[in-house]
Each structure stands twice: as structure tokens, then as C-alpha cells.
Design an enzyme around this catalytic site. Structure first.
Site, short mmCIF file in Angstrom:
data_model
loop_
_atom_site.label_atom_id
_atom_site.label_comp_id
_atom_site.label_asym_id
_atom_site.label_seq_id
_atom_site.Cartn_x
_atom_site.Cartn_y
_atom_site.Cartn_z
N CYS A 131 -8.75 -1.07 3.14
CA CYS A 131 -9.26 -0.15 2.12
C CYS A 131 -10.17 0.88 2.77
O CYS A 131 -11.20 0.51 3.35
CB CYS A 131 -10.02 -0.89 1.02
SG CYS A 131 -10.62 0.28 -0.23
N THR A 267 1.29 4.74 -6.66
CA THR A 267 0.89 5.95 -7.40
C THR A 267 1.89 6.31 -8.50
O THR A 267 1.49 6.84 -9.54
CB THR A 267 0.74 7.11 -6.39
OG1 THR A 267 -0.26 6.72 -5.44
CG2 THR A 267 0.32 8.40 -7.06
#
Ligand SMILES: Cc1cc2nc3c(=O)[nH]c(=O)nc-3n(C[C@H](O)[C@H](O)[C@H](O)COP(=O)(O)O)c2cc1C
Length: 307
Positions: A131, A267
Site C-alpha cells: 500500500c 477501479t
């Protein structure tokens, strides 16, 4: 023609190779009105940490010409809420649940793995060492082979579940990280997480995101992700889960042909909550049209066909 879409990821049997990418459908329930979760290969939930996290200051997400940049900062309710509330509710959807974990130290990853071991309703752990939007932990572990190995080894020691290491593209050579994770006992690899990126607000003349930097995802990153899958497929003999900008079944096929045994849709879920189901249906249609009986025949096929 009857086609076979089931795949096996380190003993994890999936009815089809299409997963949701961590952080893009929350814990799945939010999407249930719009997406038949039982039709997914697996649901990968938002990364969880030992303690609840509030995440980064807003704004946390912005659009770019071919994707989004997010800096959510691993906002999540913490592992105890996952175990007590969320996992029992997810059981009714009849979908394998992969839990993504992150910590600020290797010890925190180990504790999370131990806490989740034996908890009903978990099919595998995805170890988020990639991340880019948190200061401590996250990507720090995924850019350095020795730290990657340390985290994966400690997770492996503390769970009987399949361990999937999720790799970052923000490295010089992703193969070195993949090899470190494999050597430390990972059963499979997910790639890629987002690319470090930023946008500047020209009116305010300041970085747009509260966190300054965020992670770029969506169609803009797909060629980078396909390249990463291609390289790691040649370097490491582990099942790969490919992701990065998959919007359609054709995009997913690129990853499969490059060597991914499963794919994750991220996404695209923000644009169309039915995207993952459409990708799964499109893959079946492609197999039927091409007269291919088993999707596994396509895994890595671009390495084998001439031209
Ligand atoms: C809003 C948002 C939140 C995300 N949160 C996480 C997360 O919690 N854990 C993680 O491993 N990846 C997270 N990701 C990265 C995705 O899982 C995925 O690896 C990446 O976005 C590339 O795939 P995509 O282009 O299809 O989105 C997040 C991505 C987005 C867009």
C-alpha cells in the site's frame, strides 16, 4: 460447447478466475444489491489491520485522464469487527472470502495471521505489503526483499490458510520481490497494487490529495501490470493473480495470457458495480467463441505462441 472456467490457486478452488481487488468493493455487502457476489471466483475484502484505522485526511481520491489516484490510507474497522460482525454476515453470500491484512511491523502481520487462523469463513489471506498510502508498514515491506521475506515468513508460520503476497509495482525489479515472497513460503502472488502518483491543484497551487501522494489505478496502469505479470510468470513458479486496470474481459485475457491464473477487478467497480460479473461472463463467451474447453489452457499462453 461446455467450457471449464474453474481455477485452482494454491488449493483454493474458484469457480471462475475473477476476483474483486481489495479496497474497491469494501467488504462486499455494499455491492450485493448490484452484483451477485456468489458469481465471483472470490471476494477480496478491504485490507484490515489489528486496530481500527481512520485513514488519511480528505480529499482521498481524484480522477485522472485514465484512472484514479487514491490515498484512502487503509481506513478499516479493525480485525475484531471483521471477525465478530462482518465475516458472519458474509457467509450468506456463498462466495470464498479472501482477507487482506496489513501491519506496521512484521509482528503485527504475524498477529493478524494468528488471529484469523481457524476463523470460519476465510478462504485465504492476502498479505498487503504494497500500500503506497500509509506512512508505516504497507509499501515499506514490499520494496525490500529481506522485509518481504520476513513478513511472509511470519504470516506463513501463523496460519494454515493459503498465503497470497500482494506485490507493489513501485520497485526497480518486481522479480526480486516475487522471489523473496516465494522463498519465504507464499502460496500465490497478487500483482499489482497501485503506482505512486500525485496531482497538483493549480487553483490552490497545492497538492490536491490530503496525503500529497496517492496510488494510481485503472486503465492507465494496465500495461505496467501486464508487464509485471509477464516478468514474474517467467521468474517464479507460483500461481499469479493479475490486476491493474481491468475493465473488460479482453483486458482480463491479457493478464491470463501473460501468466495470471486469476484476475482481480478493482477501479472498474467504482464505475460499474457489475463490472466483475461482466468480466466473468465475457471470459466464458471468449472460450466458447474460440473453441477452448478450459480456461487453464490460456494461462501464460502468450509465452508459448510464436510471432
Ligand atoms: C479506492 C481504492 C482503494 C484501495 N484499497 C486497497 C486496499 O485496502 N488494499 C489493497 O491491497 N489494495 C487496495 N487498492 C488497490 C487495488 O486492490 C488494486 O491492486 C489496484 O487498484 C489495481 O487494480 P485496478 O486498476 O483494477 O484498480 C485500492 C484501490 C483503490 C482504487
Amino acid at each position: 460447447m461446455k467450457t471449464k472456467t474453474a481455477v485452482d490457486i494454491a488449493g483454493l478452488k474458484l469457480k471462475n478466475p475473477v476476483l474483486t481487488a481489495s479496497g474497491t468493493v469494501g467488504f462486499g455487502e455494499e455491492y450485493a444489491p448490484y452484483l451477485d457476489l456468489s458469481g465471483l471466483g472470490a471476494l477480496v475484502v478491504k485490507t484490515i489491520t489489528l486496530k481500527p484505522r481512520a485513514g488519511n485526511p480528505p480529499p482521498r481520491i481524484t480522477e485522472t485522464p485514465a484512472g484514479v489516484i487514491n490515498a484512502v490510507g487503509l481506513q478499516n474497522p479493525g480485525v475484531e469487527a471483521l471477525v465478530a460482525d462482518i465475516l458472519p454476515r458474509l457467509a450468506r453470500f456463498g462466495v470464498p472470502v479472501i482477507v487482506s491484512i496489513a501491519g506496521e511491523t512484521a509482528g503485527e502481520y504475524a498477529r493478524l495471521a494468528g488471529r484469523l487462523d481457524g476463523v470460519p469463513g476465510i478462504a485465504a489471506l492476502e498479505v498487503n505489503i504494497s500500500c503506497p498510502n500509509v506512512k508505516a508498514g504497507g509499501i515499506a515491506f514490499g520494496t525490500e526483499p529481506a522485509m518481504t521475506a520476513e513478513v511472509v515468513r511470519r504470516v506463513r508460520e501463523n496460519t494454515a490458510l493459503p498465503v497470497i503476497a500482494k506485490l507493489s509495482p513501485n520497485v526497480t525489479d518486481i522479480r526480486t520481490i516475487a522471489l523473496a515472497a516465494a522463498g519465504a513460503g507464499a502460496d500465490a502472488l497478487s500483482l499489482i497494487n497501485t503506482l505512486s502518483a500525485m496531482v497538483i491543484d493549480v487553483e490552490r497551487r497545492r497538492p490536491l490529495l490530503g496525503n500529497v501522494f496517492g496510488g494510481l489505478s485503472g486503465p492507465a496502469v494496465r500495461p505496467v501490470a501486464v508487464r509485471a505479470v509477464w516478468q514474474v510468470y517467467r521468474a517464479v513458479a507460483l500461481p499469479l493473480i493479475g490486476m491493474g486496470g481491468i475493465m473488460t474481459a479482453r483486458d482480463a485475457l491479457e493478464f491470463i495470457l501473460a501468466g495470471a491464473r486469476a484476475v482481480a477487478v478493482g477501479t472498474a467497480n467504482l464505475v460499474n458495480p457489475g463490472a466483475a460479473a461482466a468480466v466473468a461472463a465475457g471470459l466464458e463467451q471468449y472460450l466458447a467463441e474460440q473453441g477452448i474447453g478450459d480456461i487453464n489452457e490460456l494461462v501464460g499462453a502468450a509465452h508459448r505462441t510464436g510471432g
